[in-house]
Design a protein around this motif. Structure first.
Motif, short mmCIF file in Angstrom:
data_model
loop_
_atom_site.label_atom_id
_atom_site.label_comp_id
_atom_site.label_asym_id
_atom_site.label_seq_id
_atom_site.Cartn_x
_atom_site.Cartn_y
_atom_site.Cartn_z
N THR A 162 0.83 -1.20 0.00
CA THR A 162 0.00 0.00 0.00
C THR A 162 0.87 1.25 0.00
O THR A 162 0.62 2.20 -0.76
N TYR A 163 1.89 1.25 0.82
CA TYR A 163 2.80 2.38 0.89
C TYR A 163 3.44 2.67 -0.47
O TYR A 163 3.49 3.81 -0.93
N LEU A 164 3.91 1.59 -1.10
CA LEU A 164 4.58 1.79 -2.39
C LEU A 164 3.61 2.28 -3.45
O LEU A 164 3.97 3.08 -4.31
N LEU A 165 2.35 1.81 -3.36
CA LEU A 165 1.34 2.30 -4.30
C LEU A 165 1.13 3.80 -4.14
O LEU A 165 1.09 4.55 -5.12
N MET A 166 1.02 4.25 -2.90
CA MET A 166 0.81 5.69 -2.65
C MET A 166 1.99 6.48 -3.20
O MET A 166 1.82 7.58 -3.73
N ASP A 168 3.93 5.56 -5.72
CA ASP A 168 3.85 5.54 -7.18
C ASP A 168 2.80 6.51 -7.69
O ASP A 168 2.96 7.12 -8.75
N LEU A 169 1.71 6.65 -6.94
CA LEU A 169 0.65 7.57 -7.36
C LEU A 169 0.96 9.00 -6.97
O LEU A 169 0.18 9.90 -7.21
N LEU A 171 0.98 10.36 -4.06
CA LEU A 171 0.04 10.91 -3.08
C LEU A 171 0.74 11.29 -1.78
O LEU A 171 0.18 12.01 -0.96
N PHE B 31 -7.16 1.13 -4.51
CA PHE B 31 -6.49 1.16 -3.21
C PHE B 31 -6.57 -0.15 -2.42
O PHE B 31 -5.90 -0.29 -1.40
N ILE B 34 -4.97 -3.29 -6.03
CA ILE B 34 -3.58 -3.18 -6.50
C ILE B 34 -2.59 -3.59 -5.41
O ILE B 34 -1.66 -4.35 -5.68
N PRO B 35 -2.79 -3.16 -4.15
CA PRO B 35 -1.88 -3.67 -3.11
C PRO B 35 -1.92 -5.19 -2.97
O PRO B 35 -0.90 -5.82 -2.70
N TYR B 46 12.81 -5.99 -4.35
CA TYR B 46 12.21 -4.72 -4.77
C TYR B 46 13.20 -3.96 -5.63
O TYR B 46 14.35 -3.78 -5.26
N LEU B 52 6.47 -2.26 -8.31
CA LEU B 52 6.05 -3.29 -7.36
C LEU B 52 6.35 -4.71 -7.80
O LEU B 52 6.64 -5.58 -6.98
N ILE B 265 9.00 0.75 6.44
CA ILE B 265 8.91 2.19 6.22
C ILE B 265 10.19 2.90 6.71
O ILE B 265 10.70 3.80 6.06
#
Lengths: 330, 304
Positions: A162-166, A168-169, A171, B31, B34-35, B46, B52, B265
């Protein structure tokens, strides 16, 4: 059947079926005993125990809150040495003065109010129409889409994808990360759908169609006005969720100007950062500041929780209604 | 009557419905789905330039790395202990509270109690942990003074490995017990009042009405909520644990979720963190299914 004085015990064995299944109770066994006086020893003992329990629960919840209030405007030395218990002593508003001078708190406040109001508005714009559509039996794709939604309640990609998607987008470090990704909560969507389903009879829609009503008009002119209770409950859930959210900012926001109140609170309450930046304490920060550290914390707790406490009495009546709505069917 | 009004009208009807639901579908697909697709990151290296799913396939290497790491046993033990304590103490608490509240006859009293017990739920987790910090401080907190005055001495409740779990679980009960009791109160409110009258005529005491009417009425709700909480056994309260962590209680407070955050993170080891996260999800799933199956056999109540 022999009736004994000790009905209390015998009923355990003679009436095991009571309540086993709700409706079958009508066929419960005949009375074991005659009428008994209502307030006997047992009843009295029960009442006293109940009273004590309630008092205990009440105090244990209220006292910490009360203490924080009186500690926030009592002399900090007296609080720190354990002299303040029931009433504020040597009233001093130093903590509040410091808080009102601290710009970070106001920036945080402003951001949080914006994210909360705008976010909740977007939540409603996405959730309510979708819930309405899923409540219409004539909508063919209903089951398939419902399944698509429900899966996400039990399974998700987890933090990192989810973090990587944000990222990439793009956001991250924008206000949109507070608004867009969470604009549909499937659980609330189901509550709303169930409500529409049970409170809008099919006949109503058919009658409206006869009068030339489209889905749009029916939704805005009939469905929404009839659903005020549900809308306020869901709005409240979303609102509180946005107000208390700090996780989003913790992960996706680095820019200080976008930080919500909760992150500022974390800095002050948990990382002791009031004094790192000086926050108006002037030259001899060190010991002077330490003395007031806790008083500022007490004050910050009050200032940041105040909005919820102010609107709380107005919204409380909706709580149970909301859960009832959610628990009808599923 | 469900009428077919001809193709043209059906299409017109559906087109409006599709417009209304499309935004929600798009958001959920982007949201949430895709994840899910991105989970394969747990099996790949990675690669910043390829996104991804572009990195080299590594199979179970990252899972092995996690299981072989020296932290694995500690993380599993902490996660299980905290979840177990939360369930054993935290799960029955709202049930008991609902039973108590339901016994209050005076309307004003009941209203006051309910208003009070719901209130802490609206305090944010950060403010709650902040409250714990100021109230439980051994030097300056009100609890610290209380403990000193009754001769319990000088224990820093927030920074000791022995007290982390009790403080975590009890404060959680303090905050959410009232709110969680609402659903049980709702279930109790559906009980037919005639049942109580009948029981009273039968000579049942208040305690007996609780035992034989109230508790059985709650059982289906209890089972459903219990199954759901089992599905979360390994993902309990990341936010609060994370905020309560300090270097002194870390040996008992580091759980899988906080570790994923730190690995992923903070130190950007995305593949390893994804693998740990997936491992967590899979175990949650196993628990959920196991409890659901058991419940189906025993009580014929189940989620799916």
């Amino acid at each position: 059947m022999p009736s004994t004085q000790g009905a209390g015990l015998s009923s355990h064995s003679t009436r095991p079926s009571i309540g086993g299944t709700g409706p079958s109770i009508q066929g419960a066994p005949p009375p074991i005993n005659g009428n008994r006086p209502r307030l006997n020893g047992k009843e009295l003992a029960f009442k006293i125990t109940l009273g004590l329990l309630c008092t205990f629960i009440f105090l244990i919840i209220v006292y910490p809150l009360y203490f924080i209030v009186i500690a926030s405007f009592s002399d900090s030395t007296l609080v720190a040495t354990g002299k303040v218990w029931l009433f504020p002593k040597n009233i001093s508003f130093f903590g509040y003065q410091e808080i009102f001078k601290d710009m970070r708190i106001w920036t945080g406040y402003r951001n949080t109010v914006f994210y909360t109001l705008f976010g909740t508005l977007v939540n409603m714009l996405f959730t309510l129409p979708a819930a309405y559509v899923l409540s219409r039996r004539e909508f063919r794709a209903r089951k398939a889409i419902m399944f698509l939604f429900v899966v996400t309640m039990f399974f998700n990609g987890g933090l990192i994808p989810t973090y990587l998607l944000m990222k990439d987008l793009q956001l991250t470090n924008t206000i949109w990360v507070f608004i867009i990704p969470f604009c549909v909560n499937v659980f609330y969507l189901i509550i709303a759908r169930t409500f529409f389903e049970s409170s809008l009879p099919q006949e109503l829609y058919e009658a409206a169609v006869m009068d030339g009503c489209s889905h749009f008009t029916f939704f805005f002119k009939v469905a929404l006005p009839l659903s005020k209770a549900m809308i306020s409950v869901i709005g409240l859930y979303y609102l509180v969720g946005h107000w208390n959210d700090f996780f989003t900012a913790l992960i996706y926001i680095r820019n200080n100007n976008l930080q919500p109140l909760q992150i500022i609170l974390r800095d002050i309450l948990l990382s002791n950062q009031v004094f790192a930046g000086g926050a108006g304490t002037g030259g001899d920060a060190g010991g002077y500041a330490q003395r007031y550290a806790d008083q500022i914390k007490y004050g910050v707790i009050i200032v940041s929780t105040l909005p919820i406490l102010v609107i709380y009495p107005f919204i409380q009546k909706y709580f149970e209604k909301g859960v009832m709505i959610g628990s009808i069917k599923g | 009557m469900r009428t077919r009004k001809g193709l043209v009208q059906a299409v017109t009807r559906d087109y409006q419905l599709w417009i209304m639901i499309l935004p929600a579908i798009i958001v959920i697909l982007i949201f949430n789905y895709i994840p899910m697709y991105g989970i394969q990151l747990a099996f790949r290296d990675y690669d910043f330039s390829k996104g991804l799913t572009g990195g080299e396939w590594r199979g179970l290497a990252y899972f092995r790395q996690f299981i072989d790491s020296y932290l694995f046993t500690d993380l599993m033990r902490n996660t299980f202990l905290i979840s177990l304590a939360s369930i054993v103490l935290g799960f029955p608490a709202p049930i008991i509270l609902a039973l108590i509240l339901n016994q209050i006859r005076r309307k004003k009293m009941k209203q006051l109690m309910q208003t009070t017990v719901y209130l802490p739920h609206f305090i944010s987790v950060i403010v709650l942990v902040g409250m714990l910090n100021v109230l439980l401080s051994a030097e300056t907190g009100v609890v610290g003074h209380l403990m000193k005055s009754i001769g319990l001495g000088h224990i820093n409740l927030l920074a000791s490995t022995g007290t982390f779990i009790p403080v975590y679980v009890l404060s959680d009960i303090w905050q959410h017990c009232g709110w969680n009791s609402i659903i049980y109160l709702a279930a109790l409110s559906t009980v037919d009042p005639q049942l109580y009258d009948a029981a009273r005529i039968d000579g049942a005491s208040r305690w007996q009405t609780i035992r034989f009417i109230d508790i059985p009425a709650l059982v289906p709700t209890i089972i459903i909520l219990f199954i759901l909480s089992m599905g979360n056994i390994l993902s309990t309260g990341f936010e609060k644990i994370f905020l309560m962590q300090n270097s002194l209680n870390l040996p008992v407070s580091e759980v899988i979720a906080t570790y994923v955050y730190k690995i992923g993170i903070v130190s950007s080891q995305f593949s390893l963190a994804s693998a740990i996260g997936l491992f967590n999800t899979v175990i949650n799933f196993i628990f959920l299914f196991a409890m659901n199956t058991i419940s189906k056999r025993v009580s014929e109540t189940s989620l799916f």
